[in-house]
Design an enzyme around this catalytic site. Structure first.
Site, PDB file in Angstrom:
ATOM      1  CG  ASP A 145     -13.000  44.908 134.514  1.00 21.46           C
ATOM      2  OD1 ASP A 145     -12.825  44.090 133.594  1.00 21.46           O
ATOM      3  OD2 ASP A 145     -12.087  45.306 135.260  1.00 21.46           O
ATOM      4  CG  HIS A 218      -9.535  45.413 126.561  1.00 22.96           C
ATOM      5  ND1 HIS A 218      -8.220  45.106 126.840  1.00 22.96           N
ATOM      6  CD2 HIS A 218     -10.269  44.908 127.602  1.00 22.96           C
ATOM      7  CE1 HIS A 218      -8.148  44.464 127.993  1.00 22.96           C
ATOM      8  NE2 HIS A 218      -9.376  44.326 128.473  1.00 22.96           N
TER       9      HIS A 218
END
Length: 336
Positions: A145, A218
């Protein structure tokens, strides 16, 4: 530009995020805490050498009007909720955000307790999230992330307000959301299908080629080349007992518009995608906007707003006789 709070510093292994609402009449106590915050952080940090304890304090739009008179960051406003055909991002209460971070969880916890004690009776903590590092900066979905976070000069321009709002230069707009992951459904997907949802490879964190990356992935929906750049400080959180697993999303930016465009694309869709497919597995349960002032702001807080009873208002002349509401009856003068 004023010296920023430690927004640009690398992520730490431990963090606690506190969101609080200010109780009626609690403004003076909150102002005192904000003025004392740098000293409190130093005092706690000094007792835990090597912990690298820091705290970024941010203030919401409505709270700003209750705490300070005068100028306000020009783009500070409440979090706009997003309601798509399938998924939504709610707006939830929050006047203050304390992003406490350290190498050690005990340092975070000690400062969080100190802040709670100071706020007792003046503010209510509506959310506490304990963040932690998960392997090499991965989220609980198993993917790295923050790969596209800017660095160096680009991080400064992406995260910090500049001369466009000179009085608050060095500050940053911050949007936070809690996302809860449905790990059962997620783990039922093959690795290949998970990669198509995210738009990156899971093991080595390479972005998929344009040919292999779906438009609703995403990465595709949040392409910073198209939308602008923000600085993410996301952290995993969870409870094995409660079966709760999630990501605390933290977006620092020079303008909230960039983050808001990303969220709009995620929840309301784009020309190529109905919504960000990650939302089929991650549900937003909170959403709040704040502004993190530069460090110097806390050394000399703006004046507090005038009490309501002392606000200026027009009244008819009464030859100087004081009325029951405190008016001196001289134009717009009023006795405090």
């Amino acid at each position: 530009m004023g010296e920023p709070q430690p927004i640009l510093d690398p992520l730490t292994p431990a963090a606690i995020f506190l969101v609080a609402t200010i109780d009626e009449g609690g403004e003076a106590v909150v102002r005192d805490l904000l003025a004392d915050l740098p000293g409190l952080r130093r005092s706690v940090g000094f007792r835990i050498p090597g912990a690298g304890l820091d705290c970024i304090a941010s203030i919401g739009s409505a709270a700003w009007d209750r705490l300070f008179a005068g100028a306000k960051p020009v783009e500070l406003h409440e979090f706009p909720s997003y309601i798509g055909e399938r998924h939504q991002a709610p707006a939830t209460p929050g006047d203050l955000l304390f992003h406490i971070k350290s190498q050690n969880q005990d340092a975070c916890f000690e400062l969080a307790m100190t802040l709670a004690e100071r706020l007792a009776g003046a503010a209510t903590i509506v959310d506490q999230t304990v963040g932690f590092r998960y392997f090499e900066q991965r989220d609980l979905l198993g993917f790295v992330d923050g790969t596209e976070n800017p660095a160096g000069a680009l991080a400064v321009s992406a995260a910090l307000v500049g001369d466009e709002d000179a009085e608050f230069a060095g500050g940053s707009y911050v949007i936070v959301q809690k996302y809860l992951h449905n790990l059962g459904d997620w783990k039922a997907l093959s690795i290949e299908e998970q990669q198509r949802v995210i738009g990156r490879t899971k093991l080595d964190d390479f972005e998929l080629s344009d040919a292999d990356k779906p438009a609703n992935s995403h990465v595709a929906v949040n392409d910073q080349d198209d939308n602008g750049t923000i600085l993410r400080a996301n952290m995993p959180f969870g409870s094995v007992k409660d079966g709760e697993f999630g990501t605390y999303y933290v977006a620092y930016s020079a303008t909230p518009a960039v983050t808001e465009v990303m969220l709009e694309r995620m929840f309301l869709g784009t020309d190529e995608a109905a919504y960000d497919r990650i939302l089929d597995f991650s549900t937003a349960v909170t959403g709040t906007s704040f502004f993190a002032p530069p460090l110097g702001f806390f050394d000399a807080l703006p004046d507090a707003p005038a009490p309501a009873a002392a606000q200026v208002r027009e009244s008819p002349a009464t030859n100087g006789v004081v009325s029951h509401d405190g008016s001196l009856g001289i134009g717009t003068l009023k006795r405090s």
